[in-house]
Design a protein around this motif. Structure first.
Motif, mmCIF file in Angstrom:
data_model
loop_
_atom_site.group_PDB
_atom_site.id
_atom_site.type_symbol
_atom_site.label_atom_id
_atom_site.label_comp_id
_atom_site.label_asym_id
_atom_site.label_seq_id
_atom_site.Cartn_x
_atom_site.Cartn_y
_atom_site.Cartn_z
ATOM 1 N N ASP A 263 0.841 -1.194 0.000
ATOM 2 C CA ASP A 263 0.000 0.000 0.000
ATOM 3 C C ASP A 263 0.879 1.248 0.000
ATOM 4 O O ASP A 263 1.789 1.386 0.823
ATOM 5 C CB ASP A 263 -0.913 0.000 1.227
ATOM 6 C CG ASP A 263 -1.913 1.131 1.202
ATOM 7 O OD1 ASP A 263 -3.020 0.925 0.696
ATOM 8 O OD2 ASP A 263 -1.571 2.240 1.696
ATOM 9 N N GLU A 264 0.619 2.171 -0.925
ATOM 10 C CA GLU A 264 1.482 3.348 -1.095
ATOM 11 C C GLU A 264 1.596 4.172 0.178
ATOM 12 O O GLU A 264 2.688 4.626 0.546
ATOM 13 C CB GLU A 264 0.954 4.224 -2.236
ATOM 14 C CG GLU A 264 1.798 5.451 -2.501
ATOM 15 C CD GLU A 264 1.257 6.303 -3.633
ATOM 16 O OE1 GLU A 264 1.866 7.353 -3.923
ATOM 17 O OE2 GLU A 264 0.227 5.927 -4.224
ATOM 18 N N LYS A 265 0.494 4.352 0.894
ATOM 19 C CA LYS A 265 0.495 5.226 2.058
ATOM 20 C C LYS A 265 0.874 4.485 3.339
ATOM 21 O O LYS A 265 1.724 4.955 4.104
ATOM 22 C CB LYS A 265 -0.873 5.895 2.201
ATOM 23 C CG LYS A 265 -1.185 6.843 1.042
ATOM 24 C CD LYS A 265 -2.485 7.588 1.245
ATOM 25 C CE LYS A 265 -2.706 8.600 0.126
ATOM 26 N NZ LYS A 265 -3.958 9.373 0.298
ATOM 27 N N ILE A 266 0.249 3.350 3.559
ATOM 28 C CA ILE A 266 0.575 2.581 4.762
ATOM 29 C C ILE A 266 2.009 2.059 4.675
ATOM 30 O O ILE A 266 2.728 1.986 5.668
ATOM 31 C CB ILE A 266 -0.413 1.414 4.954
ATOM 32 C CG1 ILE A 266 -1.841 1.961 5.056
ATOM 33 C CG2 ILE A 266 -0.056 0.601 6.192
ATOM 34 C CD1 ILE A 266 -2.053 2.957 6.178
ATOM 35 N N GLY A 267 2.457 1.726 3.476
ATOM 36 C CA GLY A 267 3.826 1.278 3.274
ATOM 37 C C GLY A 267 4.841 2.332 3.689
ATOM 38 O O GLY A 267 5.906 2.009 4.218
ATOM 39 N N LYS A 268 4.530 3.600 3.442
ATOM 40 C CA LYS A 268 5.431 4.678 3.862
ATOM 41 C C LYS A 268 5.560 4.725 5.381
ATOM 42 O O LYS A 268 6.650 4.894 5.926
ATOM 43 C CB LYS A 268 4.909 6.026 3.355
ATOM 44 C CG LYS A 268 5.066 6.238 1.860
ATOM 45 C CD LYS A 268 4.533 7.611 1.477
ATOM 46 C CE LYS A 268 4.683 7.860 -0.020
ATOM 47 N NZ LYS A 268 4.140 9.183 -0.415
ATOM 48 N N ALA A 269 4.431 4.567 6.067
ATOM 49 C CA ALA A 269 4.460 4.593 7.531
ATOM 50 C C ALA A 269 5.237 3.405 8.076
ATOM 51 O O ALA A 269 6.037 3.550 9.008
ATOM 52 C CB ALA A 269 3.032 4.591 8.078
#
Length: 306
Positions: free
Chosen positions: A194-200
């Motif tokens: 996931d683009e956003k959760i992966g960043k976190a």
């Protein structure tokens, strides 16, 4: 997908692989490695056979170059017959050289990794993973790697044992990568992608000792606090702070096992201002305190005072 996170999680497994069987079976036979409390794999080097699992009504046909991995020691039997193996039929018997008929060559081995520490990737793996030689893995060199392992085992060259073990370890990593390419939309694997959760997740793994809270992690993800918390929990199955705490404890456990840090030092490296709070969180996750983990390090590790 942030492959740095994946690499760190894979490294935390302290993976070791070994092959314990390479044999050609003929006639009636059955192999069952379940019940060992270890992850196992079977590589069909040649021939065809059947996989039986108690929770599946129909057997699964296996062919040459098929790889079967059981990350959680699921009950299973591999045999020459499409029909279920009788309970009293002998299993894991070495091949009878007098048997006739088509031969099936199996390579079987273990994947050993750190089971004391929590690992979100291992928890997310299914009961069985099958990689077939049908060009659908999406993982470069997957077929070539299996063929190289088969060749190395059959060649019996000097230094072969070490090469075989290392190739088996890479084969496990390739199996994980195959699973990543074919995973569902929910779960830890999906969270990595996931683009956003992966960043976190990437930021958590880069700096687990940072003073994170949900608001700061939501900013990293570029989401509102509520949307981030909801999506993180939906994909990972844990709240952001619960995940952070469990990963910190996993890292702390490894620090005790591989170094001579004091409890206070590990507490600070884990992002805790209070040694007491750290000890409480550690015991909540592992069932024993950090002092026990520190003393029970591998025997080749020297010890210092707490």
């Amino acid at each position: 997908m942030d492959m740095d996170v994946l690499s760190e999680i894979l490294q935390s497994l302290h993976l070791k692989a070994s092959v314990f069987l390479h044999a050609c079976f003929r006639g009636d036979w059955a192999v069952d490695t379940s019940g060992q409390r270890r992850a196992t794999f079977h590589l069909v080097a040649s021939g065809g056979c059947w996989l039986h699992m108690p929770d599946r009504e129909e057997p699964i046909a296996l062919a040459g170059d098929d790889l079967i991995v059981f990350p959680h020691d699921a009950q299973h039997t591999i045999s020459n017959s499409q029909h279920p193996v009788a309970e009293d039929f002998p299993r894991n018997q070495l091949p009878d050289e007098s048997s006739t008929g088509p031969g099936v060559t199996l390579i079987c081995g273990y994947f050993d990794f750190d089971r004391d520490s929590w690992n979100p990737l291992v928890d997310a793996l299914p009961a069985v993973m099958i990689i077939r030689n049908d060009g659908t893995t999406g993982v470069p060199f997957s077929h070539s790697l299996r063929q190289l392992l088969i060749h190395e085992i059959e060649a019996t060259q000097l230094g072969g044992a070490l090469v075989i073990d290392k190739l088996s370890e890479v084969m496990f990593i390739n199996t994980i990568r195959h699973y990543l390419n074919n995973s569902s939309d929910v779960g830890f694997v999906a969270a990595l992608a996931d683009e956003k959760i992966g960043k976190a997740l990437s930021r958590i793994h880069e700096s687990p000792s940072h003073n994170w809270n949900v608001e700061r992690l939501a900013q990293v993800a570029g989401m509102s606090r509520s949307a981030f918390s909801g999506r993180f929990n939906h994909l990972v199955g844990l709240s952001p702070m619960h995940y952070l705490s469990r990963w910190r404890m996993t890292q702390a456990h490894q620090l005790f096992q591989t170094g001579n840090h004091s409890v206070a030092q590990v507490a600070a490296l884990s992002g805790y201002q209070s040694e007491a709070a750290f000890a409480k969180a550690f015991k909540r996750q592992f069932g024993y305190g950090p002092g026990v983990a520190r003393k029970n390090k591998p025997p080749n590790q020297s010890e210092t005072g707490s």
